[in-house]
Design an enzyme around this catalytic site. Structure first.
Site, mmCIF file in Angstrom:
data_model
loop_
_atom_site.group_PDB
_atom_site.id
_atom_site.type_symbol
_atom_site.label_atom_id
_atom_site.label_comp_id
_atom_site.label_asym_id
_atom_site.label_seq_id
_atom_site.Cartn_x
_atom_site.Cartn_y
_atom_site.Cartn_z
ATOM 1 N N ARG A 139 -38.293 106.099 110.797
ATOM 2 C CA ARG A 139 -39.345 105.257 111.363
ATOM 3 C C ARG A 139 -39.787 104.281 110.272
ATOM 4 N NH1 ARG A 139 -40.841 110.665 112.743
ATOM 5 N NH2 ARG A 139 -40.650 111.082 114.986
ATOM 6 N N LYS A 162 -44.983 111.694 111.528
ATOM 7 C CA LYS A 162 -45.733 111.429 112.754
ATOM 8 C C LYS A 162 -46.403 112.677 113.308
ATOM 9 C CE LYS A 162 -45.018 109.357 117.341
ATOM 10 N NZ LYS A 162 -44.013 108.747 118.240
ATOM 11 N N HIS A 235 -37.932 99.137 115.127
ATOM 12 C CA HIS A 235 -37.607 100.441 115.713
ATOM 13 C C HIS A 235 -36.251 100.414 116.406
ATOM 14 C CE1 HIS A 235 -39.395 104.359 116.172
ATOM 15 N NE2 HIS A 235 -39.002 104.428 117.431
ATOM 16 N N ARG A 238 -33.707 102.267 114.495
ATOM 17 C CA ARG A 238 -33.745 103.715 114.705
ATOM 18 C C ARG A 238 -33.046 104.079 116.015
ATOM 19 N NH1 ARG A 238 -36.669 108.450 113.405
ATOM 20 N NH2 ARG A 238 -37.574 109.603 115.167
ATOM 21 N N HIS A 269 -37.975 114.517 115.620
ATOM 22 C CA HIS A 269 -38.547 114.643 116.957
ATOM 23 C C HIS A 269 -39.142 116.038 117.121
ATOM 24 C CE1 HIS A 269 -35.807 111.288 118.765
ATOM 25 N NE2 HIS A 269 -36.908 110.810 118.210
ATOM 26 N N TYR A 278 -32.107 109.202 124.663
ATOM 27 C CA TYR A 278 -31.155 108.204 124.184
ATOM 28 C C TYR A 278 -29.835 108.238 124.949
ATOM 29 C CZ TYR A 278 -34.107 107.167 120.164
ATOM 30 O OH TYR A 278 -35.139 106.763 119.366
#
Length: 301
Positions: A139, A162, A235, A238, A269, A278
């Site tokens: 990130r 995060k 982003h 990523r 994640h 994805y």
């Protein structure tokens, strides 16, 4: 007063490890609105009315969802709290289609970054930063917070991310060499700060200016933009990393499962569903899924 109950709830959420900043602000606003009406418990009608003060429907949904979660918690202790109905739909709309850069587009982006600005440190900083995002899937907030001590023999130590978790991100030898080259140049021009990526003043980079530079570079190299097209942002690098990693996934159910778990952990994640999303990101992945599904149906019939 409802404000006191809200404050207790905020403390509980933060004690559980959540930052709970935006939601806390919303709940304090709702509590003040309810207190002004002399209401000491959550009233569904008041919650819907307060949420409806937002300008757009997604904002209203997010505001109401914050109150709904709080009301469920409060109702466990006192049934006089009412749980509002989902008057504005789900708090989350459909995720936007990501822009997946090709290898050529990444190469052109990094070449444009090397030539950015009048000071050589600017070009070195942005080309190294965006190159790091492309080859590690970090990130942008994680990359600009990196310090010298986070570059270890085993890889990059990503601290307190995060979801307040730390992880180790492996580095390819070529990536490590690029980082060392940049650090040598950056130390000669801006030796004051311990952060890896710094501005011309030697201070840590800030997300907003970095994003503006990225968008400027996107325009310079002529990547497609406009209404109806996926938005290109830092982003996107990523997203691109994640999709390329999935395209390299080996065949076989067990191997795919292990690959997905490893990728989810690598990306930081907290929920594997964020990684599985994805699979919808590119025609190549959807074609592979369709092909595997057809093969499964044919073999079962």
């Amino acid at each position: 007063m409802l404000s006191r109950t809200v404050q207790d709830y905020i403390r509980v959420r933060r004690a559980a490890g959540f930052k709970f900043e935006a939601q806390a602000g919303l709940l304090r606003s709702f509590a003040a609105y309810a207190d002004a009406r002399g209401e000491h418990y959550v009233r569904a009608s008041t919650a819907v009315e307060w949420a409806g003060l937002a300008a757009q429907v997604p904002q209203r949904a997010r505001r109401l969802w914050a109150v709904t979660r709080f009301a469920r918690h409060a109702r466990a202790d006192d049934p006089r709290h009412e749980v509002p109905p989902p008057a504005f739909g789900g708090a989350r709309g459909p995720r936007r289609t990501p822009y997946i850069l090709s290898q050529d587009e990444i190469a052109r982006l990094l070449q444009a970054a090397r030539c950015y600005g009048k000071n050589p440190l600017q070009g070195a900083t942005y080309s190294t930063l965006f190159g790091l995002l492309a080859c590690t899937g970090l990130r942008i907030s994680e990359a600009i917070r990196l310090r010298h001590s986070d570059i270890t023999p085993d890889g990059l130590l990503i601290r307190n991310t995060k979801f307040r978790k730390s992880r180790l991100v492996a580095l390819h030898d070529s990536t490590r060499t690029a980082l060392e080259r940049y650090l040598s140049q950056r130390q000669a021009l801006a030796p004051l700060d311990d952060h890896v990526f710094v501005s011309l003043r030697g201070t840590p980079l800030i997300r907003e200016p970095v994003t503006r530079v990225f968008h400027d570079l996107v325009k310079r190299i002529g990547l497609p933009q406009g209404a109806g097209l996926p938005r290109i942002s830092p982003h996107s690098l990523r997203h691109t990393f994640a999709v390329r990693a999935l395209l390299a996934c080996p065949d076989g159910r067990e191997r795919i499962a292990r690959h997905m778990v490893a990728l989810s952990t690598y990306l930081g994640h907290v929920d594997a569903a964020a990684t599985y999303w994805y699979l919808q990101a590119t025609p190549e992945l959807l074609r592979d899924i369709a092909s595997c599904s057809e093969h499964y149906v044919e073999s079962a019939s």
